[in-house]
Design a protein around this motif. Sequence first.
Motif, PDB file in Angstrom:
ATOM      1  N   ILE A 125       0.841  -1.204   0.000  1.00 17.37           N
ATOM      2  CA  ILE A 125       0.000   0.000   0.000  1.00 17.37           C
ATOM      3  C   ILE A 125       0.873   1.250   0.000  1.00 17.37           C
ATOM      4  N   ALA A 126       1.914   1.251   0.826  1.00 10.79           N
ATOM      5  CA  ALA A 126       2.816   2.407   0.868  1.00 10.79           C
ATOM      6  C   ALA A 126       3.474   2.636  -0.491  1.00 10.79           C
ATOM      7  N   ARG A 127       3.867   1.555  -1.133  1.00 17.19           N
ATOM      8  CA  ARG A 127       4.490   1.668  -2.458  1.00 17.19           C
ATOM      9  C   ARG A 127       3.487   2.177  -3.493  1.00 17.19           C
ATOM     10  N   TYR A 128       2.270   1.669  -3.421  1.00 20.10           N
ATOM     11  CA  TYR A 128       1.230   2.099  -4.356  1.00 20.10           C
ATOM     12  C   TYR A 128       0.941   3.593  -4.199  1.00 20.10           C
ATOM     13  N   ILE A 129       0.854   4.051  -2.958  1.00 21.20           N
ATOM     14  CA  ILE A 129       0.613   5.478  -2.709  1.00 21.20           C
ATOM     15  C   ILE A 129       1.792   6.302  -3.225  1.00 21.20           C
TER      16      ILE A 129
ATOM     17  N   LEU B 227      -5.989   4.686   5.283  1.00 21.96           N
ATOM     18  CA  LEU B 227      -6.812   4.054   6.318  1.00 21.96           C
ATOM     19  C   LEU B 227      -6.619   2.538   6.292  1.00 21.96           C
ATOM     20  N   ALA B 228      -6.527   1.968   5.104  1.00 21.90           N
ATOM     21  CA  ALA B 228      -6.289   0.524   4.992  1.00 21.90           C
ATOM     22  C   ALA B 228      -4.939   0.150   5.603  1.00 21.90           C
TER      23      ALA B 228
ATOM     24  N   ALA C  30      -2.661  -1.532  12.801  1.00 22.92           N
ATOM     25  CA  ALA C  30      -3.341  -1.750  14.079  1.00 22.92           C
ATOM     26  C   ALA C  30      -3.564  -3.239  14.327  1.00 22.92           C
ATOM     27  N   ALA C  31      -3.923  -3.974  13.285  1.00 25.27           N
ATOM     28  CA  ALA C  31      -4.108  -5.424  13.422  1.00 25.27           C
ATOM     29  C   ALA C  31      -2.796  -6.093  13.818  1.00 25.27           C
ATOM     30  N   THR C  32      -1.692  -5.636  13.244  1.00 26.77           N
ATOM     31  CA  THR C  32      -0.382  -6.186  13.587  1.00 26.77           C
ATOM     32  C   THR C  32      -0.058  -5.926  15.057  1.00 26.77           C
ATOM     33  N   VAL C  33      -0.328  -4.713  15.514  1.00 28.91           N
ATOM     34  CA  VAL C  33      -0.079  -4.375  16.922  1.00 28.91           C
ATOM     35  C   VAL C  33      -0.956  -5.240  17.833  1.00 28.91           C
ATOM     36  N   LEU C  34      -2.224  -5.393  17.491  1.00 35.19           N
ATOM     37  CA  LEU C  34      -3.121  -6.218  18.305  1.00 35.19           C
ATOM     38  C   LEU C  34      -2.663  -7.678  18.348  1.00 35.19           C
ATOM     39  N   ILE C  35      -2.213  -8.191  17.227  1.00 32.49           N
ATOM     40  CA  ILE C  35      -1.711  -9.563  17.189  1.00 32.49           C
ATOM     41  C   ILE C  35      -0.481  -9.704  18.081  1.00 32.49           C
TER      42      ILE C  35
END
Length: 144
Positions: A89-93, A110-111, A117-122
């Motif tokens: 996503i960062a590369r696409y942006i 946002l994606a 955030a999902a990575t942090v929660l995991i």
Amino acid sequence: MPSHLPSSFSKPFLKVFHILEAILLTAITLATVVAMVNEFIHVFVNRNIQLTDILLMFIYLEILAMVQQFVAHGKIPVRYPLYIAIMAIARYITLGMKELDGTFIIWLSLAAFVLAAATVLIRIGHHYWPYEEPEEPGKKQSDD
């Protein structure tokens, strides 16, 4: 859960499956290394390295890390594909910053944030509720 298939079927099937798995892992590794070498050649020939090139190299590195984790442990942690998705996503942006609509950039950001955030929660979940190793049959657990 144990298989209910006859041993005469499951053993040869698993052997073929493991061979196929090894072939595919080797193909993924070789394809990633070739793509990485091509990217280095591209950077060397153009004598110009951009952020998108670095992000692409990080994606290749994460793919190699996934293969290494799978070969070493027989499983891939969920966070590796999440890291790859965030980098993509960062590369696409970064690649399309001038052509992308502002609203679309917000959605992509946002994606990436949701994936981070999902990575942090995991990671938090693994810290507070780590996986328990399955107990080996016939081995008693000690109370250290």
